[in-house]
Design a protein around this motif. Structure first.
Motif, PDB file in Angstrom:
ATOM      1  N   ALA A  22       0.809  -1.178   0.143  1.00 24.79           N
ATOM      2  CA  ALA A  22      -0.063   0.113   0.005  1.00 24.79           C
ATOM      3  C   ALA A  22       0.917   1.202  -0.193  1.00 24.79           C
ATOM      4  CB  ALA A  22      -0.948   0.092   1.153  1.00 24.79           C
ATOM      5  N   SER A  23       2.224   1.158   0.604  1.00 25.01           N
ATOM      6  CA  SER A  23       2.676   2.351   0.392  1.00 25.01           C
ATOM      7  C   SER A  23       3.644   2.589  -0.444  1.00 25.01           C
ATOM      8  CB  SER A  23       3.795   2.437   1.946  1.00 25.01           C
ATOM      9  OG  SER A  23       4.719   1.438   1.853  1.00 25.01           O
ATOM     10  N   ARG A  24       3.572   1.512  -1.304  1.00 27.25           N
ATOM     11  CA  ARG A  24       4.531   1.430  -2.609  1.00 27.25           C
ATOM     12  C   ARG A  24       6.164   1.418  -2.143  1.00 27.25           C
ATOM     13  NH1 ARG A  24       0.544   4.745  -3.960  1.00 27.25           N
ATOM     14  NH2 ARG A  24      -0.963   4.194  -6.009  1.00 27.25           N
ATOM     15  N   SER A  25       6.291   1.068  -1.049  1.00 25.42           N
ATOM     16  CA  SER A  25       7.783   0.871  -0.816  1.00 25.42           C
ATOM     17  C   SER A  25       8.455  -0.418  -0.982  1.00 25.42           C
ATOM     18  CB  SER A  25       7.890   1.049   0.873  1.00 25.42           C
ATOM     19  OG  SER A  25       7.216   0.085   1.484  1.00 25.42           O
ATOM     20  N   GLU A  57      -2.719   1.927 -10.645  1.00 23.44           N
ATOM     21  CA  GLU A  57      -3.125   3.127 -11.350  1.00 23.44           C
ATOM     22  C   GLU A  57      -4.258   4.056 -10.791  1.00 23.44           C
ATOM     23  OE1 GLU A  57      -5.156   2.196 -15.404  1.00 23.44           O
ATOM     24  OE2 GLU A  57      -3.201   1.135 -14.997  1.00 23.44           O
ATOM     25  N   ASP A  58      -5.367   3.330 -10.386  1.00 24.16           N
ATOM     26  CA  ASP A  58      -6.501   3.721  -9.970  1.00 24.16           C
ATOM     27  C   ASP A  58      -7.368   3.132  -8.805  1.00 24.16           C
ATOM     28  OD1 ASP A  58      -7.835   1.773 -11.555  1.00 24.16           O
ATOM     29  OD2 ASP A  58      -8.597   2.889 -13.019  1.00 24.16           O
ATOM     30  N   GLY A  59      -6.959   2.071  -8.373  1.00 21.87           N
ATOM     31  CA  GLY A  59      -7.693   1.358  -7.086  1.00 21.87           C
ATOM     32  C   GLY A  59      -8.700   0.690  -7.540  1.00 21.87           C
ATOM     33  N   THR A  60      -8.782   0.521  -8.914  1.00 22.92           N
ATOM     34  CA  THR A  60      -9.801  -0.539  -9.287  1.00 22.92           C
ATOM     35  C   THR A  60      -9.766  -2.190  -8.702  1.00 22.92           C
ATOM     36  OG1 THR A  60     -10.263   0.367 -11.242  1.00 22.92           O
ATOM     37  CG2 THR A  60     -11.298  -1.657 -11.218  1.00 22.92           C
ATOM     38  N   VAL A  61     -10.842  -2.554  -8.111  1.00 26.07           N
ATOM     39  CA  VAL A  61     -10.613  -3.813  -7.416  1.00 26.07           C
ATOM     40  C   VAL A  61     -10.720  -4.997  -8.115  1.00 26.07           C
ATOM     41  CG1 VAL A  61     -11.570  -5.312  -5.646  1.00 26.07           C
ATOM     42  CG2 VAL A  61     -11.812  -3.085  -5.256  1.00 26.07           C
ATOM     43  N   MET A 115      -1.599  -3.586  -6.413  1.00 24.53           N
ATOM     44  CA  MET A 115      -1.227  -3.391  -5.286  1.00 24.53           C
ATOM     45  C   MET A 115      -1.992  -4.212  -4.251  1.00 24.53           C
ATOM     46  SD  MET A 115      -1.922   0.526  -3.271  1.00 24.53           S
ATOM     47  CE  MET A 115      -0.533   1.203  -4.188  1.00 24.53           C
ATOM     48  N   VAL A 116      -1.490  -4.804  -3.089  1.00 24.74           N
ATOM     49  CA  VAL A 116      -2.151  -5.495  -2.081  1.00 24.74           C
ATOM     50  C   VAL A 116      -2.442  -4.572  -0.882  1.00 24.74           C
ATOM     51  CG1 VAL A 116      -0.007  -6.288  -1.236  1.00 24.74           C
ATOM     52  CG2 VAL A 116      -2.091  -7.481  -0.800  1.00 24.74           C
ATOM     53  N   TRP A 124      -6.645   2.514  -1.018  1.00 21.48           N
ATOM     54  CA  TRP A 124      -5.717   2.986  -2.177  1.00 21.48           C
ATOM     55  C   TRP A 124      -5.409   4.567  -2.207  1.00 21.48           C
ATOM     56  CZ3 TRP A 124      -6.522   6.213  -6.125  1.00 21.48           C
ATOM     57  CH2 TRP A 124      -5.750   6.261  -7.092  1.00 21.48           C
ATOM     58  N   THR A 125      -4.454   4.810  -2.294  1.00 21.53           N
ATOM     59  CA  THR A 125      -4.182   6.424  -2.741  1.00 21.53           C
ATOM     60  C   THR A 125      -3.465   6.526  -3.848  1.00 21.53           C
ATOM     61  OG1 THR A 125      -2.159   6.269  -1.235  1.00 21.53           O
ATOM     62  CG2 THR A 125      -4.477   7.032  -0.051  1.00 21.53           C
ATOM     63  N   ALA A 126      -3.482   7.599  -4.481  1.00 23.99           N
ATOM     64  CA  ALA A 126      -2.856   7.922  -5.779  1.00 23.99           C
ATOM     65  C   ALA A 126      -1.509   8.471  -5.306  1.00 23.99           C
ATOM     66  CB  ALA A 126      -3.556   9.221  -6.320  1.00 23.99           C
TER      67      ALA A 126
END
Length: 93
Positions: free
Chosen positions: A25-28, A62-66, A83-84, A91-93
């Motif tokens: 979620a943090s893209r780390s 890219e947009d949080g679509t499930v 993204m998990v 989800w955040t942009a």
């Protein structure tokens, strides 16, 4: 004898795995995961990110679509960024 020979020479075909890029979620953290089904992707994501709680949501980065159906999963391109999200994460942009 013919059936046994056929089984040995031509094992049942497994669906080919497809590559996906999965981030937390943090893209780390990012992982490359190859999976042939949504269930396999979820299982491998849990293992790869060391997530013990089985309740996660897979979304398009890219947009949080499930991504919650096999049909939608099959429509995704190779190397789609996912993204998990663990319980409580959004989800955040």
């Amino acid at each position: 004898v013919g059936a046994i020979t056929k089984q040995a020479l031509f094992p049942p075909l497994m669906p080919a795995g497809r590559p996906f890029r999965v981030s937390n979620a943090s893209r780390s953290r990012r992982k490359g995961i190859v999976a042939s089904s949504l269930q396999e992707l979820i299982r491998k994501t849990l293992d790869s990110f060391f997530i013990s709680a089985g309740r996660i949501t897979m979304v398009l980065e890219e947009d949080g679509t499930v991504v919650d159906s096999e049909e939608f999963f099959k429509s995704l391109d190779d190397n789609t960024h996912l993204m998990v999200l663990e319980k409580g994460q959004k989800w955040t942009a």
